[in-house]
Structure formats: structure tokens, C-alpha cells
Scaffold this motif. Structure first.
Motif, short mmCIF file in Angstrom:
data_model
loop_
_atom_site.label_atom_id
_atom_site.label_comp_id
_atom_site.label_asym_id
_atom_site.label_seq_id
_atom_site.Cartn_x
_atom_site.Cartn_y
_atom_site.Cartn_z
N PHE A 213 0.97 -1.19 0.12
CA PHE A 213 -0.04 0.01 -0.07
C PHE A 213 0.93 1.13 0.02
N SER A 214 2.19 1.16 -0.36
CA SER A 214 3.06 2.20 -0.30
C SER A 214 3.23 2.89 1.01
N ASN A 215 2.72 2.23 2.23
CA ASN A 215 3.15 2.69 3.72
C ASN A 215 4.55 2.42 4.05
N TYR A 216 5.63 2.88 3.27
CA TYR A 216 6.83 2.16 3.68
C TYR A 216 7.43 2.63 5.22
N VAL A 217 7.12 3.76 5.41
CA VAL A 217 7.57 4.06 6.65
C VAL A 217 7.01 3.19 7.97
N VAL A 218 5.42 3.04 7.66
CA VAL A 218 4.82 2.14 8.67
C VAL A 218 5.36 0.60 8.51
N SER A 219 5.82 0.19 7.31
CA SER A 219 6.38 -1.01 7.13
C SER A 219 7.77 -1.21 7.71
N GLU A 220 8.42 -0.35 7.57
CA GLU A 220 9.76 -0.30 8.44
C GLU A 220 9.63 -0.35 9.78
N ALA A 221 8.70 0.52 10.33
CA ALA A 221 8.47 0.38 11.80
C ALA A 221 7.94 -1.01 12.48
N LEU A 222 7.18 -1.57 11.44
CA LEU A 222 6.63 -2.94 11.89
C LEU A 222 7.81 -3.98 11.72
N LEU A 223 8.81 -3.71 10.98
CA LEU A 223 9.76 -4.84 10.71
C LEU A 223 10.88 -4.56 11.75
N THR A 224 11.12 -3.28 12.17
CA THR A 224 11.79 -3.06 13.22
C THR A 224 11.63 -4.00 14.36
N LYS A 225 10.59 -4.12 14.76
CA LYS A 225 9.90 -4.71 15.98
C LYS A 225 10.38 -6.36 15.82
N THR A 226 10.66 -6.83 14.89
CA THR A 226 10.94 -8.36 14.74
C THR A 226 12.56 -8.26 14.95
#
Length: 494
Positions: free
Chosen positions: A8-21
Motif C-alpha cells: 500500500f506504499s506505507n513504507y515508513v509504517v512497514s519499516e516500523a513494523l519490521l523493526t519490531k521483529t
């Protein structure tokens, strides 16, 4: 979730979620999880035009263990970043190596074929920009193969590159290739590819067609922008509705539990049947433990003897209570409300005692859900007056512990908590677990009244604990030096 946000092109939100992993990647021995996370982070940086970090995370993924095919896929991601940076020489050096040896993916040979001809196409693109001979030959070789494979996405890029190649020397041929690229993009209904192909068509077209393609280009760009906004809003709505549904479900469950309790108290007309059901349940438990004794292995003999004492408890205590209740029901006048309520209270007491014994002796889950079952058992002893603290629980690799030792640990902790609840008057209990290569050590502490070892074993029934530990050659230590409270340490060999 991160992948959906990225789509959905929410790259900043996607990166924040990936950081949690990231903290959890150290706890798994399977590199596929770390490789996926690093690749997605690199992909997000690529789409945010942060090419330096994109390459950094793609390289992290590349250096993890993996097959040649997977490493080739990661290299093609790095090459895309190089192409975006116009680092054609560095991209060409990697592509020449990949083109010299064809990597085969045995599970899906066609995927490796498509990847190889994508490599040839990209190498041709690098040669074209570096003004090195051979780009047209590579384009045509890739085109021929993709036509045979009917690879739409590969053909979109083939035709677009060929159109760009002939843009000056043969404008009509360039226009034909641009049209073919657009037709393939329409076939797969890829908005991004359609926009890119239309951009190439605009370069090769004049007159009325130029106006038509320009309007189509503006329309599709607006459509992409609108679609991404709608997707973001829809995703936010889904998250909100999901949270709302969970809250409503919790409320419904609480309401249902309250209604069930009220219904249970209203079943006065089934009093005699209720007594018979309890008597049958008690008899069934006694029969179950009697039959189980015939098939127990020699190693579990001492454990089984302990379970037989529980069976005796069922017979001596509950069966006697059931007979007394039957006699009471025969003597009193059940037409009086007071007598019926008294009988219901007696039956409730028998029911809860039976249910507790049932829980104590139900089959123990020893599969991958063992840790969940163990936590649920322990949490069952937590009340408003008793707090329980677990330390080191999630650091234990439970699936590497033998089944019979899991059972022993479960029963020992169950025995300790049961003894605590009955005798110690404790308000705080802590369990500390520590594992090394040879053993699992467990330290039990409570702040109860405390007692010495002799009294503990004889009066509180902790002889069972010592017996269970010894059956698996474990060690047990009762700490008698505490001024108040009770501490017990035991270890299980692994």
C-alpha cells in the motif's frame, strides 16, 4: 503486516513494523526469517530513494546462509538499486557473473528460467548505457526466451528496452515495441507497468496519439494515487474494526459466563440426576486409574503409585460425600426452598472438588504447546491474594526436553502450588528456571509460614515431589534456613 503496508506504499509504517521483529531474529536458527526481514527493509528504503540503506540491508540478507538461487534473487535486488543510481558498471560486473552460470531452482525450474533471462535483459540495459556492443543481442535473446515462456512481466521490460534502443535510429520500430510493452502491461493489469509503458509511448509518438497517450498516462497516475490512498484508509478501518470486534467479543464472553452461572443455579429439578452424574464421574476416574496401572512402564511405577493415592482420595472422600448427599436428599423435604438451596450448595461443593481433581490429573500436553499448558496450569493458582512471578520461562527451548521429563516438571510444579494453596498462606510465589547443557534447574520460593523438611514431607504431601524427581535421577534441595517462607530447588538432567 509489513508486507501489506509496503504494497500500500506505507513504507515508513512497514519499516516500523519490521523493526519490531529484529530482537527476535537472534532467537531463531532459521535464516529465512532474517533474510525476509532484511530484504523487505531494503525494498522499503529503495522505494523511499534511500539507496545507501537499501544496499546495506540487501547485503545483510545476502550474507545469511541460503541456496544459490536465493542469493541470486538478492543480488538482482541489489542490481535494481545500482540501476536506479545509474551505477551501470558495478551492476554489469555482477550481471556478467550471474549470466555466465545458469542457476537452477529445482522446486520451480520455470522461475529460474525467468530469472536468468531477466538477468540477460538487465545486462543488455547496462551495456546500452555504457555504450558497449552486445546489448541488442542480449535483448533479443531474452525476448525470444520470454516469448516461449509467455512471461508477460519479462516481455514488458524486453519491449520497453528495445523501444528505447531504437528511439533515435528507427522511431517507427521504437513505437511498435512501446505499444507491445503497453499491451502486455494491460494484459496483466499492472498499473505501474502500464504507466511506465505509456511514458515510453509518449517518447515515441507525435500528433493526436501523443495527446491520447498523455491523457491516459495522467489518468492512470491519478488512479494509482487514489487507489493507494483508499488502500491506506481501508487498512486503517480494518485495524480499527478488528480492535473493536475483539473488545465486543470479550464483553460477550463475560456476559455468557455470567448467564451460564445463573442457569446452573436454576437447575433444581435435576437434583437427583445431578447426584448420579457425579457418582458416575467418580467411578469413571477410579476405573481409569485402575486400568492405566496395567500398562504403565517400569520406569513410571513410582509415579503411578502416587496417582493411585489420588484415586483413593476420589473414592474415600468424594464417594463418601455422594452417599451422604443421597441420604440427605431422601430424608429432607425438597418441597421447601431452604432445603433445596442447602442441597444445591452441597452439590456445588462436590462438583468443584471433582473438577479440581480432574484438572490435576488430566492428560498433559507435551507437544509444541507444552509451554502454554504449563503457564495456564500455573496461572490457575493466581488469585487476588496470590501473585506469581515467572523468571526465565521463555528462555527454555521446551521442544528439546524429553516427554517424560516434561510430565515430571508439570506434576512437580502442580504439587508445589497445590501444597502452597492448602498450607502455606503465601501471598507471593516465584519460579526461576535456568538451563545449561546438562540440566534444567528450577527454584521455587514463597513467602508463606515456612516449615522444616521433615514436617513438609510428612504433613503437606511433598513426598510425591521428592519421589517424582528421583525417578528421573534428579536432585532436590529443601532450604531449611529461611526465617519465613519456603524454598525448594530441584534439577532435572537433560
Amino acid at each position: 503486516m509489513a508486507e501489506i503496508q509496503s504494497v500500500f506504499s506505507n513504507y515508513v509504517v512497514s519499516e516500523a513494523l519490521l523493526t519490531k521483529t529484529l530482537p527476535y531474529l537472534k532467537k531463531t536458527s532459521k535464516p529465512i526469517y532474517a533474510r525476509n526481514v532484511y530484504s523487505f527493509i531494503g525494498y522499503n528504503y529503495y522505494n523511499m530513494y534511500d539507496y545507501q540503506n537499501a544496499i546495506l540491508y540487501h547485503r545483510k540478507a545476502f550474507h545469511l546462509p541460503g541456496s544459490s538461487f536465493k542469493k541470486t534473487l538478492i543480488l538482482t535486488d541489489i542490481i535494481l538499486v545500482y540501476l536506479a543510481q545509474k551505477r551501470y558498471q558495478e551492476a554489469a560486473e555482477i550481471l556478467e557473473i550471474l549470466a555466465s552460470k545458469k542457476i537452477t531452482f529445482k522446486k520451480d525450474p520455470q522461475s529460474s528460467e525467468k530469472l536468468y533471462f531477466e538477468i540477460l535483459n538487465n545486462l543488455g540495459f547496462c551495456y546500452y548505457n555504457l555504450k558497449i556492443n552486445g546489448s541488442l543481442n542480449l535483448y533479443n535473446k531474452s525476448l525470444k526466451a520470454n516469448l516461449k515462456l509467455d512471461n508477460d512481466f519479462g516481455l514488458i521490460n524486453n519491449y520497453k528496452n528495445l523501444s528505447n534502443y531504437y528511439l533515435i535510429s528507427n522511431p517507427e520500430l521504437a513505437k511498435e515495441y512501446a505499444k507491445k510493452s503497453y499491451q502486455r502491461a494491460c494484459k496483466v493489469n499492472s498499473a505501474t507497468n502500464k504507466a511506465n509503458s505509456l511514458a515510453q509511448l509518449i517518447k515515441t509518438t507525435k500528433g493526436n496519439d501523443l495527446k491520447k497517450y498523455s491523457l491516459d498516462y495522467i489518468k492512470i497516475i491519478d488512479s494509482i494515487t487514489k487507489g493507494r490512498k483508499q488502500a491506506k484508509n481501508q487498512f486503517s478501518t480494518i485495524k480499527y474494526e478488528s480492535k473493536k470486534d475483539k473488545e465486543e467479543n470479550f464483553q460477550l464472553k463475560a456476559q455468557k459466563a455470567e448467564n451460564d452461572l445463573q442457569l446452573e443455579k436454576q437447575k433444581k429439578r435435576n437434583i437427583i440426576s445431578y447426584v448420579i452424574i457425579f457418582f458416575s464421574t467418580v467411578s469413571s476416574f477410579a476405573l481409569y486409574f485402575h486400568l492405566t496401572s496395567k500398562v504403565k512402564k517400569e520406569k513410571d511405577k513410582l509415579i503411578f503409585e502416587s496417582e493411585m493415592r489420588i484415586s483413593g482420595k476420589l473414592h474415600d472422600e468424594l464417594a463418601n460425600d455422594v452417599y451422604k448427599t443421597l441420604a440427605y436428599a431422601e430424608k429432607i423435604d425438597l418441597s421447601q426452598e431452604k432445603n433445596r438451596e442447602q442441597l444445591l450448595n452441597i452439590l456445588d461443593t462436590i462438583y468443584f472438588r471433582t473438577r479440581n481433581i480432574s484438572k490435576e490429573n488430566s492428560p498433559i500436553i507435551t507437544n509444541e504447546n507444552y509451554n502454554i499448558a504449563l503457564k495456564e496450569m500455573i496461572s490457575g493458582y493466581k488469585t487476588s491474594d496470590i501473585n506469581i512471578i515467572l523468571n526465565g520461562f521463555d528462555l527454555i527451548t521446551w521442544n528439546k526436553i524429553e516427554k517424560n521429563k516434561k510430565i515430571i516438571l508439570y506434576r512437580v510444579l502442580q504439587e508445589l502450588f497445590s501444597n502452597m494453596k492448602k498450607h502455606s498462606q503465601a501471598t507471593l510465589v516465584s519460579i526461576n528456571l535456568k538451563k545449561d547443557e546438562k540440566k534444567l534447574t528450577v527454584v521455587y520460593n514463597d513467602n508463606g509460614v515456612g516449615t522444616n523438611k521433615k514436617t513438609t514431607i510428612s504433613k503437606n504431601g511433598l513426598q510425591n515431589v521428592e519421589t517424582r524427581i528421583k525417578t528421573i535421577n534428579g536432585n532436590i534441595i529443601f532450604d531449611n534456613n529461611l526465617e519465613k517462607g519456603f524454598r525448594l530447588t530441584f534439577s532435572i538432567p537433560l
